[in-house]
Each structure stands twice: as C-alpha cells, then as structure tokens.
Design an enzyme around this catalytic site. Structure first.
Site: not given
Ligand code: BDP
Length: 682
Positions: A276, A350, A378, A506
């Site tokens: 990311e 996720d 989240e 998702h």
């Molecule tokens: C995702 C989140 C993000 C985190 C990422 C992570 O949306 O904010 O930085 O995971 O685990 O679920 O690094």
C-alpha cells in the site's frame, strides 16, 4: 459508570464473606522486582475492593502465599486453594487457617496468577485449583497510532499517546492501559502505526517512547516499534535504503544500539514493507527476506525480534488479491533469520467480517508465523455496531490447514505445536483510544478482553469469554448476564447478514468502511473497488476461485480446497468467496441465490431489532449510563443496517432483474447512492 474501569472494577461482591478469610494477609517467597511489586499491589487493592478486607504483608504463611516452583512453565502459574479448611467448621474457628497459594517460576507468572484469582472472585466463582500457562509467547497489541495523535482505523477518539507532552508529562492513563493489558496476559505492544513515520527513529521520539516502555515494564509488557523501511534515507540522509548496502546495514545497527541504550528490553521491529505504498526492499530488487534479515541481524545481539508483515498485494487488474501474499512469501519459506516471525492476517483479503483462513498458514512450515487479527472494527461496524470478535477469532484459530494431516489447525500452526517454533505470537490491531470508556462502543471492550484471553489460551470458548467479561463488566445477575452474553454471541452473524451475506466481501464504501458501496467501480487501484470482488453480472454473483476462475483454491491443501470446490457442498457462509453462482440457482436452503440473498439481508435488519429488544430488557440490571450509551449505539446500528440492506437489494437487483422477495427498501437506489456520496465528502 463511564466504563473507564473496564473489567477491573473490583467493587465489593455480594458473597464477599466467602472470600474474606483469604484476604487477610499476603506472604511471598520472591525477591522484590518491579513486576512482583505490581502483582502485590494489584492483589492488595483487588482483594480490598472485592472483599472489603485489606490484606497485610507477612513474611510467611499468609492467607495468600506467593510461592516459587521452577518446574512451572515460563509466565504460567498454579493456584492451589487449601482444601482442608473447606470442609469447614463455621466462622471464626477457621479464620486464619484458610490459604491460597499462587505458584509460579517467575514474577510474571505471579502477576498473571494474581489476575486470575481476582477474575474468579469478581465473577463470584467457587475458588478452585487450577494451572494455566500461555500458549503463545508474544501476546501483542499493534497500535496504528500516528505522530499527530490520530489513529488509523481508530473509532474511540484520539491516540492514548500524547507525543507532544512526552517525555516530560506522563499521563497516568498509560499505567491504567498497561494494567488492563497485563490483566488479560498481553505482554507486548507496538505503539505506532505500521504505516510508520520515520520520526520514531529520531532521538527526540525515542526519548518519548522510552517513557512508555518504562511505564509498561512493571506490567510485564515489552515495547516494539513499527519502522519505516526508508528510515536510513529519511532520517539518516543516506542515498539508499537498500538492505544489502553496507552503509544501510551499519545505520540500522547503530540505530538499534541507540534504541537499546534507552530501552534495554526493547522487543524489536514491526515492519510493513512494499505494501500500500510503504517503502520496502523490493524497490531495490531485494526480497522480503533480505529486508527482514538485515533488521534481524541488528537486533540479534540484544535478543530482539523482527515481525515482518505478509500483508502485501501488488495492483494486478487480472490477478486475484487473494493469492498475492502467498505468491510473494511461499517461495521465501525457510529463508528468514531465526529471530524473524512473519505476521499474517487471519484472512487473505483484509479483515472482512468473515473470511476463509489465510492460505499461508498451511504453507510455511519452515517459518514461524504470527496471526494478526483486527480488534478495531474497521470492516465490522466501527463503534456503532456490536460485533463480538471472539467468534471470528475462534473460527480462524480452529480452521484446519491439514499442513501435517488432519488436526493441523491454525491455532497449532501459530502456537508452535506443529513446528516447535521458538517465537510464537498472536497480534491484534488495538481498538483503544482516548474515549473515556477506551473503546467507543462499550461492548467492544469485550473484543479487547477476548483477544487477550485467546492469545493466552486459544482453547477457551467464545461463550466462556463472553460470560467472564459480562460478569466482570456489566452484571452478575444470572439471567441478565445470559441475555448480555447472547447479544455478543449473536452479534457477528447478524452483522454478516446485513453487510456481507453468503460470502460476499469487500463491498464497503471507499472511505467509509462501515457503510455500503457495492457500486464502487473506480479507485486508485482495481483491487480497492467493490466490483473486483463481487463480480455481479446478468448471470449471477460471486468470485470464481476454482480452476475455472482465479484458482486461488489451489493454494490450500487439497483436503481444505475440497470443502469449497463444489458450490453445492460449500458452506453457504463461504459460497461467494469461491463461486460465481447463478441468480436463480437453488441453494441447500431451498431458496434461489437471489431469494437467499434478500432473505439474509432482511433477516439481518430484523435481528438488529431483536438485539435492541434484548438490550432494552437489561434496563435496571446494568448501570444506567452504560445502558443508555449502548442503547443509542444499537439504534444507530439499526439505521445503518437498513442502509446496507437497501443498498444491496436495490443495487444487485439491477443485475438479477428479479423482484425483491424479502424486505421493503425504504429509499430508491439513487437516494441511497446520494447518502453514501455525501457521507464520503471531506
Ligand atoms: C487495511 C487498512 C489500512 C491499513 C492496512 C494494513 O484499511 O488502513 O494500513 O490494512 O493492515 O485494512 O496495513
């Protein structure tokens, strides 16, 4: 009650007289250490609160005796209750003869034994002999807290850490936080976001971090830092952060020394790299193992460890994110240094409300793996929805990977019992913040609690943990406690029904992860949209992950894949994770996919109403302030559940072209899209 005291209220119990004879005095065989002093202080204050009797200190033969036995596993303990005096003669004649022994090999074991004893008394349980030791070595919270005081994906206020006030001003709340963790066996904490600021590698910040480490230490908690892989460049002004560059290696070695000079028991580094947008070794043509092993070498002389996250996925329009981490990490099995542990999220995508377990858990026999859960909600309703995470945690822990044949559960992979790993770990992304009640939703305290209890012992049941938490936090009235526990136990399924039924995943809003946006088609990356995952078309719904599709199922052991290969035999909760199913196809419930989808979505909304009724029945049985707060949040959840249901039914109807068979949407699709658009404005 504002919820600040969590499960550690220690108010006098109704049956205090039953425990009072044990509360007279405390003696100890241990030399004084900061952790032992914490244990004694907790025991003294706890007993005084719970029984009304303030124990005195004796050199020996206290009514509570803290004793040493080197045979007891590290951090474990035994509690022995004097049985003789149980057959008791009444009242005064036995006073002073009753005793309890808390036996351990170290001061840490005593600390955990003390909290276990207090837990029993606070629930007004009969005192009983027991022995207990943790199943994993590192029971860790990962805070995603930023330098600016915000928390990534935090829903309970600002960060607990007041970086601008530190190191001079030390908020007493840091101690209360450490205490709460120690009481459930948590012994490791990383304090900053995995999307890490390089500022934590500066002397200015290390001085602040040191203060937190000093506060945590007497509670048996080791501090870790998340590191930005580009720190040598960003802070050290080197030209590169290439892990094979000698100057870079020297920089990390020197930095690590500097950290250990401040924090001699520093735990080590947690790293999110090449994920990311975060920097990492792949930028220099190196592997994750190259990056991890470089840091491992730096912390090795100090017995530190490196926790390297496997949450990586390159944007790949024709690929399947499900397979990305596996493809990156599986080939590296066996190449990591001994003091590296690879941290894998519970599922391959996720932290969705329900995911199949991550295929890496069955695929890295030569590498210690840590299991990462997300305690903060989240994708599970922020702080307006009740979602008891223990159910999700257990589902993953109990999943069978078949790595060494039947019974090779994820729990056994991570507790080292399959591979005899030295480092074992369970990590949870923290849900704490500056809100007075720590977690925003009062019932989310149960998730923090459950995480700690399961990290200590993954064989505990979700029911038992719920019952413990409720009785310590809300009420000991049996009937009311049962109602409250049932709310927790039902909450996960209810949430899944109205947000991600049948294995949908998702489909949340691009920035509002608690709300719906199944129509999301464009984002910076294809795998951040919703359509990438649900694959709705005129034929049906769901992601084909069989050989005819992405073939992600082949990443699992054949015995695991088997259970999800045939849509007719796939557990309906996972159906759309693995199959693209025709709208009119009949499912095992007798309904078509479309009808079942409508049915579950609508049932979810009904069930939130039931949760509201159940909670309402607790009026007068739980503290009025807590009652009102949770009542309000359930009402918000009700409103949100309607939004989810309507968004799903109306949007997916544009593909199925079938009448909505269950539930009557309150708004049009255009109106809902507008609400969601406005929600996401800056
Ligand atoms: C995702 C989140 C993000 C985190 C990422 C992570 O949306 O904010 O930085 O995971 O685990 O679920 O690094």
């Amino acid at each position: 009650d504002d919820g600040y005291r969590l499960w550690l209220k220690f108010d006098k119990v109704a049956s205090a007289a039953r425990y009072a004879p044990y509360a007279k005095s405390i003696s100890s065989e241990f030399a004084s250490t900061p952790i032992l002093e914490t244990a004694k202080k907790e025991l003294t204050n706890g007993l005084k609160g719970l029984t009304g009797v303030a124990p005195i200190s004796l050199t020996q033969n206290g009514s509570i005796q803290l004793m040493k036995d080197s045979k007891i596993p590290e951090e474990g303990f035994e509690i022995q209750v004097d049985q003789k005096s149980k057959i008791s003669v009444e009242g005064a004649s036995i006073v002073g003869r009753k005793y309890i022994r808390i036996i351990a090999s170290s001061d840490r074991g005593i600390l955990y034994g003390v909290f276990e004893l207090l837990r029993m008394i606070q629930q007004e349980k009969p005192l009983a002999n027991l022995s207990s030791s943790p199943k994993v070595k590192f029971r860790m919270l990962n805070h995603w807290d930023n330098v600016m005081g915000t928390i990534e994906r935090g829903y309970a206020g600002a960060s607990l850490w007041k970086w601008y006030e530190l190191p001079e001003t030390v908020d007493p709340r840091y101690t209360d936080y450490a205490r709460a963790n120690a009481s459930i066996g948590i012994n490791a904490v990383s304090v900053n976001n995995v999307n890490a600021s390089a500022r934590f590698m500066t002397p200015e910040y290390l001085a602040k971090v040191k203060v937190l480490a000093d506060v945590f230490r007497p509670y048996g908690i080791k501090l870790f830092l998340s590191v930005n892989f580009a720190s040598p460049k960003l802070v050290g002004k080197l030209k590169t952060s290439d892990p094979l560059d000698p100057q870079v290696r020297a920089w990390w070695t020197a930095k690590t020394k500097e950290i250990y000079a401040q924090i001699p028991d520093f735990g080590g580094f947690l790293v999110k790299a090449n994920s990311e947008g975060e920097p990492g070794p792949q930028e220099f043509g190196r592997t994750h193992a190259d990056g991890a092993n470089m840091l491992a070498e730096a912390v090795k002389p100090f017995n530190g460890i490196v926790i390297w996250r496997a949450f990586v996925y390159a944007p790949n329009p024709n690929g399947d994110r499900f397979k990305e981490a596996y493809n990156d990490f599986k080939p590296l099995d066996g190449t990591f240094a001994k003091n590296v542990i690879v941290q894998v999220k519970n599922g391959p995508i996720d932290f969705q409300p329900r995911e199949p377990f991550h295929p890496l858990f069955g695929a890295m026999p030569k590498t210690p793996l840590a299991l990462e859960f997300q305690i903060t909600q989240e994708y599970t309703g922020f702080s307006t929805n009740v979602f008891y995470q223990s159910i999700l945690f257990k589902e993953c822990l109990d999943s069978d990977t078949y790595q060494n044949g039947k019974g090779s559960t994820v729990a056994k992979v991570i507790d080292g019992s399959l591979g005899n790993e030295q480092i074992t770990m369970m990590a949870g992304v923290a849900n704490t913040g500056s809100d007075r009640n720590w977690t925003g939703h009062l019932l989310s305290q149960a998730n923090w609690y459950a995480f700690g209890r399961l990290a200590w012992d993954h064989t505990l049941s979700s029911e038992q943990i719920a019952d413990e938490w409720v009785k310590q936090t809300l009420t000991r009235d049996e009937k009311a406690a049962k109602t409250a526990s049932d709310i927790l136990m039902k909450s996960r399924d209810t949430y899944v029904k109205f947000t991600t039924p049948l294995g949908l995943h998702h489909v949340m809003g691009q920035s509002i992860h608690w709300g719906p946006e199944p129509w999301l088609e464009r984002s910076q990356r294809p795998d951040w949209t919703s359509i990438y995952y649900h694959r709705a078309d005129s034929v049906g719904l769901g992601f084909d992950r069989k050989a005819s599709g992405s073939n992600a199922l082949s990443l699992y052991h054949p015995s695991v894949a088997q259970q999800w290969l045939d849509p007719a035999k796939t557990d309906l909760n996972y159906l759309l994770w693995f199959h693209h199913v025709g709208w009119q196809e009949k499912l095992s419930t007798g309904r078509t996919l479309w009808d079942e989808f409508c049915y579950r979505s609508n049932t979810g909304v009904q069930e939130v109403k039931d949760l509201q009724k159940d909670w309402d029945s607790l009026q007068g049985k739980v503290d009025p302030e807590i009652f009102a707060d949770v009542r309000g949040r359930l009402a918000a959840q009700q409103r949100e559940s309607v939004l989810w249901r309507d968004a799903h039914l109306l949007y997916f109807q544009t593909y199925s072209k079938l009448p909505i068979s269950y539930g009557t949407p309150a708004r049009t699709l255009a109106e809902i899209k507008e609400i969601v658009r406005i929600y996401q404005l800056k």
